[in-house]
Design a protein around this motif. Structure first.
Motif, short mmCIF file in Angstrom:
data_model
loop_
_atom_site.label_atom_id
_atom_site.label_comp_id
_atom_site.label_asym_id
_atom_site.label_seq_id
_atom_site.Cartn_x
_atom_site.Cartn_y
_atom_site.Cartn_z
N GLU A 207 57.76 5.53 67.56
CA GLU A 207 56.93 5.27 68.00
C GLU A 207 56.30 4.73 70.00
N THR A 208 55.98 5.12 70.45
CA THR A 208 55.10 4.82 71.57
C THR A 208 54.12 3.81 71.63
N PHE A 209 53.74 3.69 70.97
CA PHE A 209 52.51 2.52 71.03
C PHE A 209 51.84 2.21 69.41
N PRO A 210 51.68 1.00 69.40
CA PRO A 210 51.45 -0.49 70.30
C PRO A 210 52.62 -0.37 70.92
N LEU A 222 45.33 -1.73 73.11
CA LEU A 222 43.94 -1.83 72.85
C LEU A 222 43.18 -0.29 73.41
N ALA A 223 44.00 0.17 73.92
CA ALA A 223 43.75 2.06 74.65
C ALA A 223 44.43 2.27 73.07
N TYR A 224 45.70 2.11 72.38
CA TYR A 224 46.37 2.59 70.75
C TYR A 224 45.02 2.64 70.79
N GLU A 225 44.38 2.13 69.98
CA GLU A 225 43.60 1.53 68.87
C GLU A 225 42.77 2.02 69.44
N ALA A 226 42.20 2.17 70.74
CA ALA A 226 40.61 3.27 70.78
C ALA A 226 41.11 4.45 70.52
N ALA A 227 42.49 5.60 70.76
CA ALA A 227 43.30 6.36 70.71
C ALA A 227 43.13 6.44 68.79
N THR A 228 42.99 5.96 68.12
CA THR A 228 43.07 6.10 66.81
C THR A 228 42.08 5.04 66.13
N LEU A 229 40.81 5.88 66.78
CA LEU A 229 39.44 4.70 66.16
C LEU A 229 39.64 5.26 64.28
N ASP A 230 39.71 6.96 64.31
CA ASP A 230 39.36 7.77 63.02
C ASP A 230 40.50 6.71 61.58
N LEU A 231 41.79 6.48 62.27
CA LEU A 231 42.95 6.07 61.48
C LEU A 231 42.38 4.56 61.23
N LEU A 242 58.63 -12.58 64.56
CA LEU A 242 57.75 -14.12 64.86
C LEU A 242 59.09 -15.24 63.88
N GLN A 243 59.15 -14.79 62.59
CA GLN A 243 59.96 -15.78 61.73
C GLN A 243 61.15 -16.23 61.77
N ALA A 244 61.65 -14.74 62.48
CA ALA A 244 63.36 -13.82 61.87
C ALA A 244 64.11 -14.27 63.30
N TYR A 245 63.04 -13.95 64.72
CA TYR A 245 63.50 -14.64 66.22
C TYR A 245 63.19 -15.81 66.72
N ASN A 246 61.97 -16.21 66.19
CA ASN A 246 60.65 -16.59 67.20
C ASN A 246 60.40 -15.94 68.26
N THR A 247 59.96 -14.70 68.29
CA THR A 247 59.68 -14.29 69.87
C THR A 247 58.81 -13.75 69.14
N VAL A 248 57.68 -13.33 69.42
CA VAL A 248 56.41 -13.16 69.43
C VAL A 248 56.23 -10.95 69.41
N ALA A 249 55.94 -10.35 68.71
CA ALA A 249 56.28 -8.40 68.64
C ALA A 249 55.08 -7.85 68.33
N VAL A 250 54.70 -7.31 69.35
CA VAL A 250 53.23 -6.46 68.69
C VAL A 250 53.49 -5.32 67.82
N ASN A 251 53.17 -4.81 66.78
CA ASN A 251 52.58 -3.79 66.20
C ASN A 251 51.85 -3.02 65.47
N TYR A 252 51.65 -2.96 64.32
CA TYR A 252 50.75 -2.20 64.29
C TYR A 252 50.38 -2.52 62.42
#
Length: 494
Positions: A207-210, A222-231, A242-252
């Motif tokens: 998945e390219t985004f997020p 944020l543009a990904y959220e705007a592109a998926t308003l209907d979903l 975060l729990q496994a690696y103590n690293t912040v990562a963004v998913n949906y």
């Protein structure tokens, strides 16, 4: 206007390498759930200036000896004639298009899976059509309580009831015309069947985004959220990562919500899960290929404004919701951008106010603004195209590229023979007329040569355009927005 912010060559290199590593991780068989657009990812090219719309295809072509495609369609989407909004074709028609595109590019594509199958007539008819065309078709069935009823899912009465998709290549790319197809369930079903056959296959997600290694509030995400308003997709911090690696990562949100179930399914099939977080499942390397973050942020903000206008027009046309518009406004606030920041909006509205007729404006590659107004001969969009081509080719404004003696017979044909009420020429008609004139008029030929320079330009219309004009702008690669109003008060609009 077209500042490059993304290193496409680096992206192809890193992405191909990473997928090869993931295939090797699972012993030589990988089911790769492929989200987003496969052949024409224009959203990515808009928010990542420099990303080529066919980058994913080029990446897969580097793996063509190892890869094959499996297309997935939800039987209910076939039954309800669900359409792909950017191309305005049904999902089943797009599946045929995708197979043709894949084969023409040298990729193997011979299988279609129809999910949620329970005898829908349209799905049966489409299956029959595919079989007649020589495409292998497989049925996957609804599983009661999916995805939480784990004992039933991972059993002969769950995944076991689904047809096993026969594949030959180490990399099986599972893709679909649009969201909600059931791609992930198809991948998991295949893992179950492969395990029953003694094959240790793996699963990963593209998945390219997020973008997982960009901040949650980064304009690209944020543009990904705007592109998926209907979903109603939302970017969230991956708590498992975060729990496994103590690293912040963004998913949906949907991947984060379903991950405990996915992990349990992996454990039921293999005894343990190969992943500690939903981010672990991904193979996206786009975040490492940003060469100019400021350029990408600005491009993403402009995409958010475009999505806002799309939401407002969808509401006006009765195919969107007020909630989608409110969410679009919220995303604009988060990205610190306003509709006035789109440079073509004010000029288009100013000409419309001055003339009392529909008008349009275009931002040229060098930043110049060109406008078009409605006349007896031309609609505003057609006039805008001609004015833009003159500006690009260095042709004086007062020179007529197409004489009235050419336009008037076309108007006569439209009104008196084809039954049209509006005599003004649309964009496609004016381009045909221009191409005819170019055969004998060197100035018109100069304008025709400038057509390629319109790609990536920005246009705003003071009214919702006809599908003809909208499609012409899309084919030319022009980014279009419209005010959420019709030219007339009629109830029926083509």
């Amino acid at each position: 206007m077209h500042t490059i912010g993304f290193d496409n060559a680096l992206y192809l290199k890193l992405q191909t390498q990473h997928i090869r590593e993931r295939i090797a991780q699972f012993g030589g068989k990988l089911y790769l759930e492929f989200g987003g657009k496969l052949f024409d990812d224009y959203h990515a090219s808009r928010v990542f200036p420099g990303f080529e719309p066919d980058s994913k295809l080029k990446m897969l072509l580097k793996l063509r000896e190892q890869a094959e495609l499996v297309l997935v369609l939800n039987a209910n989407d076939i039954e309800h004639s669900k359409r792909r909004g950017d191309l305005d074709i049904t999902y089943d028609a797009d599946a045929l298009r995708l197979i043709d595109e894949a084969r023409a590019s040298g990729l193997s594509a011979n299988s279609v899976v129809i999910t949620q199958y329970c005898g829908q007539p349209a799905a049966e008819a489409f299956e029959h059509k595919l079989v007649q065309l020589g495409v292998r078709v497989y049925r996957h069935y609804p599983i009661e309580g999916y995805p939480s009823n784990l004992p039933l899912i991972v059993s002969p009465d769950g995944f076991g009831k689904n047809d096993f998709v026969e594949t030959e290549k180490p990399l099986v790319v599972v893709t679909a015309p649009g969201p909600g197809s059931g791609k992930m369930a198809v991948c998991l079903s295949q893992l179950y069947h492969e395990h029953q056959r003694g094959v240790a296959a793996g699963y990963a997600k593209f998945e390219t985004f997020p973008v997982w290694n960009l901040p949650q509030q980064h304009p690209v995400n944020l543009a990904y959220e705007a592109a998926t308003l209907d979903l109603e997709d939302k970017n969230v911090i991956d708590p498992y990562h975060l729990q496994a690696y103590n690293t912040v990562a963004v998913n949906y949100n949907r991947d984060v919500e379903v991950f405990p179930v996915l992990k349990a399914i992996f454990e039921a099939i293999y005894g343990k899960s190969p992943y500690c977080s939903p981010t672990d499942m991904g193979v996206n390397m786009a975040g490492f290929c940003i060469s100019d973050d400021a350029a990408c942020q600005q491009a993403a903000r402009m995409e958010i404004v475009r999505r806002y206008y799309a939401a407002r027009c969808a509401l006006r046309m009765g195919v969107g919701s007020e909630e989608e518009v409110r969410n679009a406004e919220l995303i604009m606030n988060q990205a610190h951008v306003a509709r006035e920041d789109r440079r073509v909006v004010a000029p288009a509205l100013a000409v419309a106010e001055e003339t009392g007729e529909p008008a349009a404006a275009m931002e040229m590659p060098d930043g110049r603004i060109v406008t078009g107004k409605t006349s007896d001969l031309l609609g505003a969009s057609a006039a805008l195209l001609l004015n833009a081509l003159k500006a690009l080719a260095g042709i004086k404004k007062e020179i007529d590229l197409i004489s009235a003696t050419i336009i008037e017979p076309i108007q006569d044909l439209k009104v008196n023979h084809l039954g049209n009420h509006n005599p003004r020429l649309h964009t496609d008609e004016i381009l045909v007329a221009l191409s005819i004139c170019a055969a004998t008029n060197p100035t018109a030929e100069l304008a025709m040569q400038a057509l390629q320079d319109l790609r990536g330009c920005e246009v705003h219309s003071s009214v919702i355009l006809s599908s003809v004009d909208e499609n012409t702008f899309r084919k030319l690669g022009i980014n279009l927005t419209c005010e959420p109003r019709y030219q007339s008060k009629q109830l029926y609009h083509k």
